[in-house]
Write a protein that holds these residues in place. Structure first.
Motif, PDB file in Angstrom:
ATOM      1  N   ALA A  95      -8.607  -0.809   3.604  1.00 29.26           N
ATOM      2  CA  ALA A  95      -8.449  -2.204   3.971  1.00 29.26           C
ATOM      3  C   ALA A  95      -9.138  -2.936   4.960  1.00 29.26           C
ATOM      4  O   ALA A  95      -9.577  -4.049   4.975  1.00 29.26           O
ATOM      5  CB  ALA A  95      -6.785  -2.373   4.240  1.00 29.26           C
ATOM      6  N   LEU A  96      -9.308  -2.126   6.259  1.00 29.64           N
ATOM      7  CA  LEU A  96     -10.111  -2.635   7.210  1.00 29.64           C
ATOM      8  C   LEU A  96     -11.488  -2.957   7.073  1.00 29.64           C
ATOM      9  O   LEU A  96     -12.100  -3.866   7.235  1.00 29.64           O
ATOM     10  CB  LEU A  96     -10.009  -1.667   8.477  1.00 29.64           C
ATOM     11  CG  LEU A  96     -10.832  -2.068   9.794  1.00 29.64           C
ATOM     12  CD1 LEU A  96     -10.415  -3.126  10.316  1.00 29.64           C
ATOM     13  CD2 LEU A  96     -10.702  -0.922  10.647  1.00 29.64           C
ATOM     14  N   THR A  97     -12.021  -1.848   6.074  1.00 32.45           N
ATOM     15  CA  THR A  97     -13.590  -2.264   5.571  1.00 32.45           C
ATOM     16  C   THR A  97     -13.527  -3.504   4.638  1.00 32.45           C
ATOM     17  O   THR A  97     -14.528  -4.171   4.778  1.00 32.45           O
ATOM     18  CB  THR A  97     -13.927  -1.021   4.841  1.00 32.45           C
ATOM     19  OG1 THR A  97     -14.039   0.054   5.744  1.00 32.45           O
ATOM     20  CG2 THR A  97     -15.529  -1.117   4.300  1.00 32.45           C
ATOM     21  N   LEU A  98     -12.497  -3.799   3.768  1.00 33.88           N
ATOM     22  CA  LEU A  98     -12.735  -4.746   2.929  1.00 33.88           C
ATOM     23  C   LEU A  98     -12.430  -6.054   3.878  1.00 33.88           C
ATOM     24  O   LEU A  98     -13.376  -7.021   3.498  1.00 33.88           O
ATOM     25  CB  LEU A  98     -11.348  -4.963   2.124  1.00 33.88           C
ATOM     26  CG  LEU A  98     -11.206  -5.830   0.997  1.00 33.88           C
ATOM     27  CD1 LEU A  98     -12.400  -5.926   0.313  1.00 33.88           C
ATOM     28  CD2 LEU A  98      -9.694  -5.864   0.392  1.00 33.88           C
ATOM     29  N   VAL A  99     -11.656  -6.132   5.015  1.00 34.54           N
ATOM     30  CA  VAL A  99     -11.903  -7.431   5.803  1.00 34.54           C
ATOM     31  C   VAL A  99     -13.114  -7.611   6.608  1.00 34.54           C
ATOM     32  O   VAL A  99     -13.449  -8.499   6.485  1.00 34.54           O
ATOM     33  CB  VAL A  99     -10.479  -7.140   6.830  1.00 34.54           C
ATOM     34  CG1 VAL A  99     -10.664  -8.123   7.865  1.00 34.54           C
ATOM     35  CG2 VAL A  99      -9.237  -7.096   6.071  1.00 34.54           C
ATOM     36  N   VAL A 100     -13.651  -6.422   7.120  1.00 33.40           N
ATOM     37  CA  VAL A 100     -14.960  -6.344   7.531  1.00 33.40           C
ATOM     38  C   VAL A 100     -15.873  -6.941   6.699  1.00 33.40           C
ATOM     39  O   VAL A 100     -16.917  -7.838   7.018  1.00 33.40           O
ATOM     40  CB  VAL A 100     -15.325  -4.975   8.244  1.00 33.40           C
ATOM     41  CG1 VAL A 100     -16.789  -5.291   8.677  1.00 33.40           C
ATOM     42  CG2 VAL A 100     -14.547  -4.661   9.249  1.00 33.40           C
ATOM     43  N   ILE A 152      -3.028  -3.997  -0.334  1.00 32.47           N
ATOM     44  CA  ILE A 152      -2.680  -2.748   0.181  1.00 32.47           C
ATOM     45  C   ILE A 152      -1.947  -1.745  -0.761  1.00 32.47           C
ATOM     46  O   ILE A 152      -2.222  -0.731  -0.980  1.00 32.47           O
ATOM     47  CB  ILE A 152      -1.900  -3.032   1.462  1.00 32.47           C
ATOM     48  CG1 ILE A 152      -2.945  -3.280   2.453  1.00 32.47           C
ATOM     49  CG2 ILE A 152      -1.418  -1.818   2.020  1.00 32.47           C
ATOM     50  CD1 ILE A 152      -2.286  -3.867   3.885  1.00 32.47           C
ATOM     51  N   GLN A 153      -0.817  -2.243  -1.445  1.00 33.96           N
ATOM     52  CA  GLN A 153      -0.299  -1.465  -2.445  1.00 33.96           C
ATOM     53  C   GLN A 153      -1.179  -1.195  -3.544  1.00 33.96           C
ATOM     54  O   GLN A 153      -1.057  -0.163  -4.012  1.00 33.96           O
ATOM     55  CB  GLN A 153       0.956  -2.407  -3.048  1.00 33.96           C
ATOM     56  CG  GLN A 153       2.123  -2.754  -1.890  1.00 33.96           C
ATOM     57  CD  GLN A 153       3.350  -3.538  -2.638  1.00 33.96           C
ATOM     58  OE1 GLN A 153       2.841  -4.566  -3.583  1.00 33.96           O
ATOM     59  NE2 GLN A 153       4.117  -3.643  -2.135  1.00 33.96           N
ATOM     60  N   LYS A 154      -2.214  -1.953  -3.940  1.00 32.49           N
ATOM     61  CA  LYS A 154      -2.941  -1.570  -5.175  1.00 32.49           C
ATOM     62  C   LYS A 154      -4.040  -0.578  -4.546  1.00 32.49           C
ATOM     63  O   LYS A 154      -4.313   0.401  -5.557  1.00 32.49           O
ATOM     64  CB  LYS A 154      -3.713  -2.738  -5.767  1.00 32.49           C
ATOM     65  CG  LYS A 154      -3.098  -3.679  -6.578  1.00 32.49           C
ATOM     66  CD  LYS A 154      -3.957  -4.713  -7.015  1.00 32.49           C
ATOM     67  CE  LYS A 154      -3.287  -5.562  -8.053  1.00 32.49           C
ATOM     68  NZ  LYS A 154      -3.989  -6.588  -8.897  1.00 32.49           N
ATOM     69  N   ILE A 155      -4.423  -0.693  -3.196  1.00 26.74           N
ATOM     70  CA  ILE A 155      -5.487   0.431  -2.756  1.00 26.74           C
ATOM     71  C   ILE A 155      -4.523   1.935  -2.657  1.00 26.74           C
ATOM     72  O   ILE A 155      -4.961   2.680  -3.141  1.00 26.74           O
ATOM     73  CB  ILE A 155      -5.796   0.049  -1.347  1.00 26.74           C
ATOM     74  CG1 ILE A 155      -6.763  -1.094  -1.445  1.00 26.74           C
ATOM     75  CG2 ILE A 155      -6.584   1.159  -0.709  1.00 26.74           C
ATOM     76  CD1 ILE A 155      -7.120  -1.656  -0.132  1.00 26.74           C
ATOM     77  N   GLU A 156      -3.238   1.744  -2.052  1.00 29.19           N
ATOM     78  CA  GLU A 156      -2.448   3.001  -2.050  1.00 29.19           C
ATOM     79  C   GLU A 156      -2.181   3.581  -3.596  1.00 29.19           C
ATOM     80  O   GLU A 156      -2.044   4.520  -3.463  1.00 29.19           O
ATOM     81  CB  GLU A 156      -1.159   2.682  -1.301  1.00 29.19           C
ATOM     82  CG  GLU A 156      -0.558   3.825  -1.073  1.00 29.19           C
ATOM     83  CD  GLU A 156       0.651   3.818   0.228  1.00 29.19           C
ATOM     84  OE1 GLU A 156       0.630   2.609   0.588  1.00 29.19           O
ATOM     85  OE2 GLU A 156       1.357   4.546   0.452  1.00 29.19           O
ATOM     86  N   ALA A 157      -1.820   2.768  -4.498  1.00 32.03           N
ATOM     87  CA  ALA A 157      -1.536   3.206  -5.836  1.00 32.03           C
ATOM     88  C   ALA A 157      -2.965   3.862  -6.286  1.00 32.03           C
ATOM     89  O   ALA A 157      -2.789   4.924  -7.201  1.00 32.03           O
ATOM     90  CB  ALA A 157      -1.128   2.118  -6.607  1.00 32.03           C
ATOM     91  N   GLY A 158      -4.060   3.335  -6.110  1.00 29.63           N
ATOM     92  CA  GLY A 158      -5.316   3.797  -6.476  1.00 29.63           C
ATOM     93  C   GLY A 158      -5.546   5.224  -5.907  1.00 29.63           C
ATOM     94  O   GLY A 158      -6.142   6.161  -6.650  1.00 29.63           O
TER      95      GLY A 158
END
Length: 141
Positions: free
Chosen positions: A31-36, A5-11
């Motif tokens: 993040a939800l899409t990644l889990v799905v 989640i931190q990497k996604i937010e930094a990106g």
């Protein structure tokens, strides 16, 4: 999961999502899409509707990401880029329609599973709103 989640937010921040609330919404959707997608890849072999659900979530996230990015740019520049906004909106709408057509007609995907995947954006926004309201009530108490 926290590190992802931190990497996604930094990106997202590097890509111009400087407004925190917008970045949080897009981050949660991604993040939800990644889990799905992970669930779809794992369980989709036994129950193919999970692939359809994941495809709908990917389509929803793609649309949500670019719509958020464009609105973010318009708000930053304070310019009325109506032509660009309409062109991008209809471009994404056409591409989404083509993808849905291909998935449903050519791929035989379940419409209900695709719609459920497309509705992940609604779930993300509802979760975001509930957390904001809950935080607001706690501050007032």
């Amino acid at each position: 999961m926290t590190r992802i989640i931190q990497k996604i937010e930094a990106g997202l921040y590097r890509r111009g999502f400087v407004h925190e609330e917008t970045r949080i919404l897009v981050r949660n959707q991604l993040a939800l899409t990644l889990v799905v997608v992970l669930i779809g890849c794992i369980g989709g072999w036994a129950w193919p509707r999970l692939f359809d659900f994941a495809a709908g979530a990917v389509l929803a996230s793609w649309n949500f990401y670019f719509l958020s990015k464009f609105v973010h740019r318009v708000l930053e520049k304070q310019q009325a880029a109506v032509t660009g906004m309409l062109f991008r909106f209809y471009g994404r709408l056409i591409l989404t329609g083509v993808a849905l057509y291909a998935l449903i007609v050519m791929g035989g995907s379940s419409v209900i599973a695709l719609l459920a995947g497309l509705s992940t954006v609604v779930v993300t926004v509802l979760i975001w709103a509930v957390t904001r309201m809950r935080g607001k009530n706690i501050k007032e108490a």
